[in-house]
Write a protein that holds these residues in place. Structure first.
Motif, PDB file in Angstrom:
ATOM      1  N   SER A  46     -84.434 -90.470 -24.585  1.00 12.93           N
ATOM      2  CA  SER A  46     -85.077 -90.000 -26.157  1.00 12.93           C
ATOM      3  C   SER A  46     -85.959 -89.129 -26.815  1.00 12.93           C
ATOM      4  O   SER A  46     -85.802 -88.261 -27.720  1.00 12.93           O
ATOM      5  CB  SER A  46     -83.686 -91.111 -27.272  1.00 12.93           C
ATOM      6  OG  SER A  46     -84.296 -92.365 -27.235  1.00 12.93           O
ATOM      7  N   ALA A  49     -85.338 -85.856 -25.910  1.00  9.98           N
ATOM      8  CA  ALA A  49     -83.903 -85.593 -26.332  1.00  9.98           C
ATOM      9  C   ALA A  49     -84.363 -85.523 -27.925  1.00  9.98           C
ATOM     10  O   ALA A  49     -83.539 -84.544 -28.222  1.00  9.98           O
ATOM     11  CB  ALA A  49     -83.052 -86.279 -25.823  1.00  9.98           C
ATOM     12  N   CYS A  63     -75.637 -87.594 -24.460  1.00 19.77           N
ATOM     13  CA  CYS A  63     -77.137 -87.280 -24.174  1.00 19.77           C
ATOM     14  C   CYS A  63     -78.014 -86.994 -25.840  1.00 19.77           C
ATOM     15  O   CYS A  63     -79.366 -87.372 -25.465  1.00 19.77           O
ATOM     16  CB  CYS A  63     -77.260 -85.909 -23.605  1.00 19.77           C
ATOM     17  SG  CYS A  63     -77.208 -86.924 -21.695  1.00 19.77           S
ATOM     18  N   ARG A  65     -78.978 -84.643 -27.473  1.00 20.60           N
ATOM     19  CA  ARG A  65     -80.093 -83.801 -27.763  1.00 20.60           C
ATOM     20  C   ARG A  65     -80.225 -82.500 -28.377  1.00 20.60           C
ATOM     21  O   ARG A  65     -79.375 -81.921 -29.478  1.00 20.60           O
ATOM     22  CB  ARG A  65     -79.836 -82.468 -26.334  1.00 20.60           C
ATOM     23  CG  ARG A  65     -79.730 -83.263 -24.761  1.00 20.60           C
ATOM     24  CD  ARG A  65     -80.016 -82.070 -23.555  1.00 20.60           C
ATOM     25  NE  ARG A  65     -79.728 -82.595 -23.038  1.00 20.60           N
ATOM     26  CZ  ARG A  65     -77.885 -82.938 -21.677  1.00 20.60           C
ATOM     27  NH1 ARG A  65     -77.691 -81.968 -21.693  1.00 20.60           N
ATOM     28  NH2 ARG A  65     -78.224 -83.353 -20.898  1.00 20.60           N
ATOM     29  N   ARG A  89     -82.388 -83.357 -20.420  1.00 16.87           N
ATOM     30  CA  ARG A  89     -82.997 -84.822 -20.125  1.00 16.87           C
ATOM     31  C   ARG A  89     -81.754 -85.646 -21.382  1.00 16.87           C
ATOM     32  O   ARG A  89     -80.440 -84.592 -21.908  1.00 16.87           O
ATOM     33  CB  ARG A  89     -84.533 -85.417 -21.579  1.00 16.87           C
ATOM     34  CG  ARG A  89     -84.407 -84.791 -22.462  1.00 16.87           C
ATOM     35  CD  ARG A  89     -85.617 -82.852 -22.700  1.00 16.87           C
ATOM     36  NE  ARG A  89     -84.498 -81.782 -22.815  1.00 16.87           N
ATOM     37  CZ  ARG A  89     -84.816 -81.384 -24.286  1.00 16.87           C
ATOM     38  NH1 ARG A  89     -85.342 -80.986 -25.172  1.00 16.87           N
ATOM     39  NH2 ARG A  89     -84.396 -79.935 -24.748  1.00 16.87           N
ATOM     40  N   CYS A  90     -81.752 -87.280 -21.777  1.00 18.36           N
ATOM     41  CA  CYS A  90     -80.992 -87.600 -22.162  1.00 18.36           C
ATOM     42  C   CYS A  90     -80.965 -88.889 -22.051  1.00 18.36           C
ATOM     43  O   CYS A  90     -81.747 -89.810 -21.810  1.00 18.36           O
ATOM     44  CB  CYS A  90     -80.118 -87.954 -20.742  1.00 18.36           C
ATOM     45  SG  CYS A  90     -78.652 -88.230 -20.985  1.00 18.36           S
TER      46      CYS A  90
END
Length: 311
Positions: A46, A49, A63, A65, A89-90
């Motif tokens: 995160s 993100a 996620c 983002r 990304r998540c």
């Protein structure tokens, strides 16, 4: 790291890649340094993100983002084509989620490394905080600090660290054990990245300053005992040290975001901080980067890339 405090809180790879300092004209008409043609894959949790920072994009929605997190800003700085920017990304991701599906509150994120290929030319990776349970540590320390303050009549002793004692009990250092274990998994992940994307330049991006060296600044915004502020700050620095060492041993570069973020942590004034406190004043998740932080981290990554381009 996880987006909710209640839930948790080099050189080129030696594979023949040559980057030259080309210059291209971006969509805004300004000259921008050019990256080699090929995909940029952003991996991480995160802190990469950017949960809560407008506007949310991509799937799965869980996620969290943002289209203004640092990988998106890096891609824009180098005018990376939309089709070549792979944002996987998540929020809540651990090193394990790089190679396994991650279940979120709204959908499942595929294994992040599945976005890599032999065409990939750039990889940024920001991860490790969830592996050591840093968000849970902050939550626990906030609770310990609040209880201590009640029992102490609203006052803290300068060196009081009720939470630190819980992690260093019985002669063991639980946090260091977690950091070491995370480092072993990261080393394996970096080998996997090299195997899947042998022509890519890989950057491991560290975490920015979350808590300050002046522990007294956190009494109101974070409810942490002074000694626990220093304890958590030191543990974050130990995590960053591990990330640097493992990155360099694995043939990747390390990007330091802690140094440029000094004085901008969660206990700083609202107009200068990069990390929002327990109750955010700017769009961001609690104890997570705001838009200023994502820009600052992007600047650090861009600076590292530009140095590589001029070698």
């Amino acid at each position: 790291m996880r987006p909710n405090i209640r839930g948790s809180l080099g050189g080129f790879l030696t594979c023949g890649l040559l980057i030259t300092g080309a210059v291209i004209v971006g969509h805004d008409g300004n000259e921008k340094p050019g990256l080699p043609s090929g995909p940029y894959v952003a991996l991480g949790d995160s802190y990469t993100a950017g949960p809560g920072i407008p506007a949310k994009r991509g799937s799965p929605a869980g996620c969290e983002r943002s289209d203004h997190n640092y990988p998106a800003l890096v891609a824009d700085s180098f005018d990376v084509r939309a089709g070549d920017f792979h944002d996987v990304r998540c929020s809540g991701a651990t090193v394990t989620d790089l190679t396994a599906p991650q279940t979120t509150s709204d959908g499942t994120n595929p294994p992040q490394l599945s976005a890599l290929s032999e065409r990939t030319r750039l990889v940024t990776l920001g991860i490790g905080g969830n592996d050591i349970g840093f968000g849970a540590m902050i939550k626990r320390c906030v609770g310990a600090g609040a209880l201590y303050r009640i029992l102490g009549g609203g006052k803290y002793l300068p060196e009081e660290a009720p939470c630190k004692r819980q992690y260093l009990s019985h002669g063991t250092d639980e946090v260091q054990r977690r950091i070491d274990s995370t480092g072993e998994r990261l080393t394996s992940a970096l080998r996997d990245i090299r195997r899947r994307a042998p022509r890519a330049h890989v950057y491991v991006v560290g975490y920015p300053e979350i808590l300050p060296s002046d522990s007294g600044a956190c009494l109101r915004s974070m409810f942490l005992a002074p000694g626990d502020v220093m304890f958590l700050r030191e543990e974050e620095q130990r995590l960053n040290t591990m990330l640097r060492e493992r990155a360099e041993a694995g043939g990747a570069d390390y990007v330091d975001t802690f140094t440029p973020s000094r004085g901008h942590g969660a206990c700083a004034a609202a107009d200068v901080r990069w990390i929002e406190p327990l109750t955010p004043a700017a769009p961001a998740a609690p104890v997570h980067p705001n838009a200023h932080a994502e820009r600052g981290m992007a600047d650090a990554v861009v600076s590292a890339l530009k140095k590589a381009l001029t070698k």
